[in-house]
Design a protein around this motif. Sequence first.
Motif: not given
Length: 294
Positions: A73-79, A97-101, A103-116
């Motif tokens: 993930t870091v390699h992709l970000k610097v490239f 992209l977020l460095a996975p925690r 084992g997960q290497a996926l973008p985060e999402t906002l919950n509905r409360t944060m969206i509002e």
Amino acid sequence: MDREIEGFIRFVAVERGLSEAYQLSLRQTLEALGGWMKKRGLPIEDLGTDELSEFLADRKRGGLAASSLRIATVHLKVFFRWLAATGVLPMDPAEPLLAPRSGQALPETLNRTMIERLLDGIDLTRPLGLRDRAMLELFYSSGLRLSELCGLKLEQYDADDRFLRVTGKGNKTRVVPVGGKAREALEAYLARERRSLVGKRTGSEVFLSVRGGRLSPDRVRQIVKERAAQAGIESKIYPHLLRHSFATHLLEGGADLRVIQELLGHADISTTQIYTHIDGARLKSIHKKFHPRG
């Protein structure tokens, strides 16, 4: 892709003086990405955050350890940061992209409360409040890419049927609905604020800068961050996060994956399947938190 990889490796070797071991590690990640792109017929200009997320998800499914996935993930970000800085690409698709925690290497999402909080926190009585509310509503309502929102033109909006005709990657056109809240915000901006931004050289772009020109991707990113800060949201917020939230919340609500694929403009269903991983991770987290033997 080969030319870009070689140019980047030369850069890190000559300009940064990084070790041969690090250069080799970089090359392995980038050549794996190049092979993945070739299998799917993807040119580098069509790579977005979704595609990079799917590449990392494929690497995970192939058995790549969490620690190695973080490095990749870091390699992709610097490239991709370098590609954007040197003008090879108009924007950096790896920024979200977020460095996975765990084992997960996926973008985060906002919950509905944060969206509002984000959307309702915009003061519509202040200058550019109507514009910014309409922009953020469309990101979340219609799942637009950043480039698609910046290039959106008045003739692409059908006010009667409440949809946008969007031209995405590869000049492919798709139709996406505009939700009720987004329609109200967009029409309020068009009726009451856009006309005050029009200048002598203004084109038909929907969203205008204070000088009457087209908003740049960097400026839209900045606006989203500023609006998040004003709403008291401390998390890192960026436009693509709203697109991911759009897709994830549709999936959580029971929408068919093929419908989400169409709305997002993904050529391949495998790219859309990253959202099943995000939803699965959320379910596992809930199970672990609330089940007595989780």
